[in-house]
Design a protein around this motif. Sequence first.
Motif, PDB file in Angstrom:
ATOM      1  N   GLU A  32       0.881  -1.172   0.000  1.00  0.00           N
ATOM      2  CA  GLU A  32       0.000   0.000   0.000  1.00  0.00           C
ATOM      3  C   GLU A  32       0.915   1.216   0.000  1.00  0.00           C
ATOM      4  OE1 GLU A  32      -2.280   0.300   3.659  1.00  0.00           O
ATOM      5  OE2 GLU A  32      -0.485   0.315   4.892  1.00  0.00           O
ATOM      6  N   ALA A  85       0.359   3.817   1.699  1.00  0.00           N
ATOM      7  CA  ALA A  85       0.147   4.502   2.984  1.00  0.00           C
ATOM      8  C   ALA A  85       1.388   4.563   3.872  1.00  0.00           C
ATOM      9  CB  ALA A  85      -0.998   3.810   3.733  1.00  0.00           C
ATOM     10  N   ILE A 120      -8.655  -6.181 -14.869  1.00  0.00           N
ATOM     11  CA  ILE A 120      -7.799  -5.329 -14.028  1.00  0.00           C
ATOM     12  C   ILE A 120      -8.409  -5.068 -12.646  1.00  0.00           C
ATOM     13  CG2 ILE A 120      -6.549  -4.224 -15.905  1.00  0.00           C
ATOM     14  CD1 ILE A 120      -8.579  -1.897 -15.735  1.00  0.00           C
ATOM     15  N   PHE A 121      -9.395  -5.881 -12.260  1.00  0.00           N
ATOM     16  CA  PHE A 121     -10.007  -5.672 -10.934  1.00  0.00           C
ATOM     17  C   PHE A 121      -9.032  -6.057  -9.824  1.00  0.00           C
ATOM     18  CE2 PHE A 121     -12.330  -7.135  -7.189  1.00  0.00           C
ATOM     19  CZ  PHE A 121     -13.145  -6.054  -6.959  1.00  0.00           C
ATOM     20  N   ARG A 122      -8.464  -7.259  -9.921  1.00  0.00           N
ATOM     21  CA  ARG A 122      -7.513  -7.694  -8.898  1.00  0.00           C
ATOM     22  C   ARG A 122      -6.191  -8.020  -9.573  1.00  0.00           C
ATOM     23  NH1 ARG A 122     -10.472 -10.839  -5.951  1.00  0.00           N
ATOM     24  NH2 ARG A 122     -10.804  -9.224  -4.420  1.00  0.00           N
ATOM     25  N   MET A 123      -5.207  -7.155  -9.376  1.00  0.00           N
ATOM     26  CA  MET A 123      -3.918  -7.286 -10.055  1.00  0.00           C
ATOM     27  C   MET A 123      -2.812  -7.531  -9.026  1.00  0.00           C
ATOM     28  SD  MET A 123      -4.533  -3.878 -12.303  1.00  0.00           S
ATOM     29  CE  MET A 123      -3.117  -3.929 -13.380  1.00  0.00           C
ATOM     30  N   PHE A 175      -0.362  -2.698  -9.185  1.00  0.00           N
ATOM     31  CA  PHE A 175      -1.429  -1.743  -9.491  1.00  0.00           C
ATOM     32  C   PHE A 175      -1.075  -0.400  -8.871  1.00  0.00           C
ATOM     33  CE2 PHE A 175      -3.323  -1.999  -5.222  1.00  0.00           C
ATOM     34  CZ  PHE A 175      -2.799  -3.199  -4.777  1.00  0.00           C
ATOM     35  N   GLN A 227      -2.328   2.946  -6.604  1.00  0.00           N
ATOM     36  CA  GLN A 227      -3.313   3.408  -5.628  1.00  0.00           C
ATOM     37  C   GLN A 227      -3.290   4.930  -5.521  1.00  0.00           C
ATOM     38  OE1 GLN A 227      -2.048   1.148  -2.100  1.00  0.00           O
ATOM     39  NE2 GLN A 227      -4.071   0.207  -2.087  1.00  0.00           N
ATOM     40  N   GLU A 230      -4.114   7.387  -2.470  1.00  0.00           N
ATOM     41  CA  GLU A 230      -4.449   7.314  -1.043  1.00  0.00           C
ATOM     42  C   GLU A 230      -4.247   8.657  -0.368  1.00  0.00           C
ATOM     43  OE1 GLU A 230      -4.123   3.019   0.513  1.00  0.00           O
ATOM     44  OE2 GLU A 230      -2.071   3.708   0.309  1.00  0.00           O
ATOM     45  N   TYR A 287      -5.543  -2.673  11.296  1.00  0.00           N
ATOM     46  CA  TYR A 287      -5.273  -1.293  11.725  1.00  0.00           C
ATOM     47  C   TYR A 287      -6.537  -0.449  11.862  1.00  0.00           C
ATOM     48  CZ  TYR A 287      -5.674  -1.040   6.620  1.00  0.00           C
ATOM     49  OH  TYR A 287      -6.110  -1.175   5.331  1.00  0.00           O
ATOM     50  N   GLU A 300     -13.637   1.493  -3.585  1.00  0.00           N
ATOM     51  CA  GLU A 300     -12.795   2.348  -2.734  1.00  0.00           C
ATOM     52  C   GLU A 300     -13.105   2.039  -1.278  1.00  0.00           C
ATOM     53  OE1 GLU A 300     -12.691   6.480  -3.766  1.00  0.00           O
ATOM     54  OE2 GLU A 300     -12.015   7.103  -1.775  1.00  0.00           O
ATOM     55  N   ARG A 351      -8.047   4.633  10.649  1.00  0.00           N
ATOM     56  CA  ARG A 351      -6.866   3.843  11.043  1.00  0.00           C
ATOM     57  C   ARG A 351      -6.406   4.204  12.441  1.00  0.00           C
ATOM     58  NH1 ARG A 351      -3.608   1.922   5.794  1.00  0.00           N
ATOM     59  NH2 ARG A 351      -2.240   1.034   7.356  1.00  0.00           N
ATOM     60  N   GLU A 393      -8.539   7.458   6.186  1.00  0.00           N
ATOM     61  CA  GLU A 393      -7.892   7.102   4.929  1.00  0.00           C
ATOM     62  C   GLU A 393      -8.883   6.701   3.827  1.00  0.00           C
ATOM     63  OE1 GLU A 393      -6.475   3.046   4.259  1.00  0.00           O
ATOM     64  OE2 GLU A 393      -4.485   3.915   3.989  1.00  0.00           O
ATOM     65  N   SER A 410      -8.983   5.336   0.142  1.00  0.00           N
ATOM     66  CA  SER A 410      -7.985   4.665  -0.704  1.00  0.00           C
ATOM     67  C   SER A 410      -8.674   3.962  -1.870  1.00  0.00           C
ATOM     68  CB  SER A 410      -7.234   3.635   0.145  1.00  0.00           C
ATOM     69  OG  SER A 410      -6.466   2.795  -0.683  1.00  0.00           O
ATOM     70  N   VAL A 411      -8.171   4.243  -3.073  1.00  0.00           N
ATOM     71  CA  VAL A 411      -8.789   3.606  -4.252  1.00  0.00           C
ATOM     72  C   VAL A 411      -7.710   3.191  -5.240  1.00  0.00           C
ATOM     73  CG1 VAL A 411      -9.261   5.866  -5.331  1.00  0.00           C
ATOM     74  CG2 VAL A 411     -10.507   3.866  -6.102  1.00  0.00           C
ATOM     75  N   GLY A 412      -7.936   2.069  -5.913  1.00  0.00           N
ATOM     76  CA  GLY A 412      -7.020   1.596  -6.944  1.00  0.00           C
ATOM     77  C   GLY A 412      -7.380   2.214  -8.287  1.00  0.00           C
TER      78      GLY A 412
HETATM   79  N1  GAP Z   1      -4.125   1.528   2.434  1.00  0.00           N
HETATM   80  C1  GAP Z   1      -5.331   0.797   2.560  1.00  0.00           C
HETATM   81  C2  GAP Z   1      -5.458  -0.256   1.572  1.00  0.00           C
HETATM   82  O1  GAP Z   1      -4.549  -0.533   0.823  1.00  0.00           O
HETATM   83  P1  GAP Z   1      -7.167  -1.969   0.567  1.00  0.00           P
HETATM   84  O2  GAP Z   1      -8.656  -2.094   0.797  1.00  0.00           O
HETATM   85  O3  GAP Z   1      -6.370  -3.198   0.695  1.00  0.00           O
HETATM   86  O4  GAP Z   1      -6.693  -0.837   1.600  1.00  0.00           O
HETATM   87  C3  GAP Z   1      -7.444  -0.049  -1.180  1.00  0.00           C
HETATM   88  O5  GAP Z   1      -6.912  -1.319  -0.856  1.00  0.00           O
HETATM   89  C4  GAP Z   1      -7.930  -0.029  -2.614  1.00  0.00           C
HETATM   90  O6  GAP Z   1      -6.881  -0.429  -3.488  1.00  0.00           O
HETATM   91  C5  GAP Z   1      -9.076  -0.991  -2.902  1.00  0.00           C
HETATM   92  O7  GAP Z   1     -10.328  -0.420  -2.579  1.00  0.00           O
HETATM   93  C6  GAP Z   1      -8.940  -1.200  -4.399  1.00  0.00           C
HETATM   94  O8  GAP Z   1      -9.520  -0.134  -5.112  1.00  0.00           O
HETATM   95  C7  GAP Z   1      -7.427  -1.145  -4.591  1.00  0.00           C
HETATM   96  N2  GAP Z   1      -6.841  -2.507  -4.618  1.00  0.00           N
HETATM   97  C8  GAP Z   1      -6.510  -3.293  -3.578  1.00  0.00           C
HETATM   98  N3  GAP Z   1      -5.968  -4.459  -4.000  1.00  0.00           N
HETATM   99  C9  GAP Z   1      -5.961  -4.407  -5.340  1.00  0.00           C
HETATM  100  C10 GAP Z   1      -5.535  -5.306  -6.375  1.00  0.00           C
HETATM  101  N4  GAP Z   1      -4.984  -6.485  -6.075  1.00  0.00           N
HETATM  102  N5  GAP Z   1      -5.680  -4.936  -7.661  1.00  0.00           N
HETATM  103  C11 GAP Z   1      -6.220  -3.724  -7.984  1.00  0.00           C
HETATM  104  N6  GAP Z   1      -6.639  -2.845  -7.059  1.00  0.00           N
HETATM  105  C12 GAP Z   1      -6.527  -3.170  -5.749  1.00  0.00           C
END
Ligand code: GAP
Length: 446
Positions: A154, A156, A195-198, A201, A203, A205, A253, A272, A277, A310, A312-314
């Motif tokens: 992350e 963060a 590209i949803f879970r990569m 990627f 972020q 934040e 956290y 998101e 935290r 926090e 946080s969005v990818g």
């Molecule tokens: N700092 C807090 C944090 O990282 P998280 O919910 O694990 O929290 C935040 O991740 C955002 O990051 C998610 O809402 C998503 O949009 C994006 N994200 C997390 N893992 C991802 C992945 N493997 N691939 C793409 N986007 C991801």
Amino acid sequence: MTTLERIIQICKQRGFIFNSAEIYGGLKGFYDFGHLGVLLKNNIKNLWLKDVVFSGENIFLVESALIGPRKIYEASGHLENFYDLLVECKNCHNRFRADHLLKGEYGEVKIKDNRALCPLCEGELTEQRTFNLMFKTNVGPVEELSSEAYLRPETAQGIFYNFKNVLTTMRAKLPFGIAQIGKSFRNEITPRNFIFRMREFEQMELEFFTYPEEANKWFDYWAEKRFNFYLKLGFKDKNIRQRVYSKEELAHYSSATIDIEYNFPWGFDELEGIANRTDYDLKSHNKFSESELFYFDEKRKEKIIPYVIEPSVGIERLLLAVLLEFYDEDKIEGETRKIFRFPPSLAPFKVAVFPLLNNRPELVSKARKVYSLVKKNFQAFYDENGSIGRRYRRQDEIGTPFCLTIDFQTLEDETITIRNRDTTKQERIKITNINSRIRKLINKFR
Ligand code: GAP
């Protein structure tokens, strides 16, 4: 073909997104971005910066290193807590995330003698074991504990360990925020859904530092502000919602988390997260680094460890939501038209410029002049290949809101046509008014 499959096809054919290292067979969970993908990602970043960083006060940017020493992740709790439960099929050797398997995400799961069977081949599954999601490496030539380092999972943590640097250099006063856009890495067991879970990627934040007693107020503020961001972007009400986490779901956290969920083709899923935290991270870094990350309150004459809210969005996950939200098909002249109805703020190109015919030098040279006039102000694309109808379709398919055509009338009266992507209607305007007209059209969009 499903809508998602169609979008994946357009992304590849038109140059938004490619499988990474495809000529070597690719690597699951990694993607590369072409010209249009990069432009679209930049637009997403700019809109986020405008909403989160520049619209308020006291929010500062950092860009921290991607690789960090082991100590950071001991302190943050990622070494101990950032894992998924993994099971493997003893027969076909496919691996699954245990929680996703039980939710049926890999297909129907049969139970035999009280044990789940492999959803793919009904083979026996191993006991579940923990699998840490961080990528480990070593810095320098010697592999030993002191050189152990991790690709950040992350962005963060780079904000937390820079807390004092930003606080003192920007002379920040509570409440204030530190924001970061950048890459994160997670060795996901099963990267999926495009590209949803990569595994690699980006972020976006924000860590927003507040007085502890004001944390709940700011949590509500950011949850609402970020939800409204998507509505302002043009997402339909029915496609986004908020979901409050139960105590059992919270990350190690967090004392409270709300997800903004998008209606993906497989159902509502996290887009998101907004988390409280608390003072967990700063306190923990103080303990592990023996430094003093605190805020000295002049009025109260006391040291405070701020609480942190926090959002946080990818970026790629948001990019996927954007592609799904604005993709459309309609019928034009008996043909199905594929179209991205991006708002101009997101569209990779705002305008495209065409000479009506490419074999008439007077039209081509005029069109090139118009192109150089508009490209100073807007992301623009010049195209003279193929019939004018095909050129319009190509721009519709990549979401360009306006097309300018230079025709024979242009040579007589210095006017050109401007075509609206969504209505396909055209109007004639003077070349001298072109930039102000495009600006006006962009502003009144929606
Ligand atoms: N700092 C807090 C944090 O990282 P998280 O919910 O694990 O929290 C935040 O991740 C955002 O990051 C998610 O809402 C998503 O949009 C994006 N994200 C997390 N893992 C991802 C992945 N493997 N691939 C793409 N986007 C991801």
